[in-house]
Design a protein around this motif. Structure first.
Motif, PDB file in Angstrom:
ATOM      1  N   HIS A  11       0.838  -1.199   0.000  1.00  0.00           N
ATOM      2  CA  HIS A  11       0.000   0.000   0.000  1.00  0.00           C
ATOM      3  C   HIS A  11       0.870   1.245   0.000  1.00  0.00           C
ATOM      4  O   HIS A  11       1.977   1.250   0.549  1.00  0.00           O
TER       5      HIS A  11
ATOM      6  N   SER B  99      -3.557   2.357   4.262  1.00  0.00           N
ATOM      7  CA  SER B  99      -4.736   1.485   4.251  1.00  0.00           C
ATOM      8  C   SER B  99      -4.392   0.134   4.841  1.00  0.00           C
ATOM      9  O   SER B  99      -3.337  -0.433   4.545  1.00  0.00           O
TER      10      SER B  99
ATOM     11  N   PRO C  11      -5.561  -3.709   4.728  1.00  0.00           N
ATOM     12  CA  PRO C  11      -6.355  -4.539   3.814  1.00  0.00           C
ATOM     13  C   PRO C  11      -7.713  -4.915   4.427  1.00  0.00           C
ATOM     14  O   PRO C  11      -7.823  -5.132   5.639  1.00  0.00           O
ATOM     15  N   SER C  12      -8.719  -4.990   3.563  1.00  0.00           N
ATOM     16  CA  SER C  12     -10.095  -5.223   4.035  1.00  0.00           C
ATOM     17  C   SER C  12     -10.227  -6.516   4.833  1.00  0.00           C
ATOM     18  O   SER C  12     -10.931  -6.547   5.846  1.00  0.00           O
ATOM     19  N   LYS C  13      -9.541  -7.602   4.432  1.00  0.00           N
ATOM     20  CA  LYS C  13      -9.686  -8.846   5.201  1.00  0.00           C
ATOM     21  C   LYS C  13      -9.092  -8.704   6.600  1.00  0.00           C
ATOM     22  O   LYS C  13      -9.570  -9.329   7.543  1.00  0.00           O
TER      23      LYS C  13
ATOM     24  N   ARG D 259      -9.031  -5.706   8.249  1.00  0.00           N
ATOM     25  CA  ARG D 259     -10.016  -4.855   8.945  1.00  0.00           C
ATOM     26  C   ARG D 259     -11.196  -5.698   9.405  1.00  0.00           C
ATOM     27  O   ARG D 259     -11.693  -5.537  10.519  1.00  0.00           O
ATOM     28  N   ASP D 260     -11.633  -6.601   8.525  1.00  0.00           N
ATOM     29  CA  ASP D 260     -12.747  -7.492   8.891  1.00  0.00           C
ATOM     30  C   ASP D 260     -12.390  -8.346  10.105  1.00  0.00           C
ATOM     31  O   ASP D 260     -13.217  -8.570  10.984  1.00  0.00           O
TER      32      ASP D 260
ATOM     33  N   SER E 171     -12.158   5.241   6.211  1.00  0.00           N
ATOM     34  CA  SER E 171     -11.697   4.601   4.970  1.00  0.00           C
ATOM     35  C   SER E 171     -10.807   3.392   5.237  1.00  0.00           C
ATOM     36  O   SER E 171     -10.182   2.870   4.316  1.00  0.00           O
ATOM     37  N   GLY E 172     -10.718   2.968   6.501  1.00  0.00           N
ATOM     38  CA  GLY E 172      -9.922   1.786   6.834  1.00  0.00           C
ATOM     39  C   GLY E 172      -8.431   2.046   6.866  1.00  0.00           C
ATOM     40  O   GLY E 172      -7.634   1.149   6.620  1.00  0.00           O
ATOM     41  N   ARG E 173      -8.047   3.292   7.187  1.00  0.00           N
ATOM     42  CA  ARG E 173      -6.630   3.651   7.240  1.00  0.00           C
ATOM     43  C   ARG E 173      -6.224   3.993   8.665  1.00  0.00           C
ATOM     44  O   ARG E 173      -7.060   4.342   9.498  1.00  0.00           O
TER      45      ARG E 173
END
Length: 150
Positions: A8, A17, A19-21, A23-24, A89-91
């Motif tokens: 990133h 950022s 990563p979405s996985k 963050r999940d 924004s997941g950052r």
């Protein structure tokens, strides 16, 4: 549990950022947005959910029997820890001094490390991985060298 890796960019404000996985996993497994950044030896920045950070530092509550070097290291970890939160924004924001010390400028490699997330300068990660491979190759060659083979 945190797994995987992604490269990133780091913006001018030091935002990165996650990563979405990952963050999940923070939301699913920890149900919190309380996170801690720590610059660890080797110039890797570790991002811990609050629960994992508490477990990491729990040894300070009961130091009996722990080596002095471990107690001193844990005290340093606490002193250098920076609380942070994921933005909308997941950052996260990595403080300037921590980025500088870790050698992070324009991009990072975000790596899942089971109980935490590691944030590396990509060149340093490559060097680190090559060092580990060298060590593993030497260990694999050790039995043959001891037997006089090779």
């Amino acid at each position: 549990m945190f797994v995987g890796k992604a490269k990133h960019a780091v913006n001018k404000d030091g935002r990165v950022s996650i990563p979405s996985k990952m963050r999940d996993a923070i939301k699913r497994d920890y149900n919190t947005d309380d996170l801690y950044l720590i610059l660890m030896p080797g110039n890797v920045i570790c991002l811990y959910p609050g629960k994992e950070f508490e477990q990491l530092t729990a040894r300070l509550d009961n130091p009996h029997g722990a080596p002095l070097s471990e107690i001193m290291e844990m005290e340093r970890v606490c002193a250098d820890a920076e609380p942070c939160k994921l933005d909308g924004s997941g950052r996260i924001v990595i403080p300037p001094g921590m980025r500088k010390e870790a050698g992070i400028e324009h991009e990072v490699l975000v790596i899942g490390a089971r109980s935490h997330i590691e944030i590396w300068d990509p060149k340093l990660w490559d060097w680190h991985r090559n060092q580990k491979r060298s060590g593993l190759e030497q260990l694999k060659a050790w039995p043959a060298a001891q037997a006089g083979v090779g």
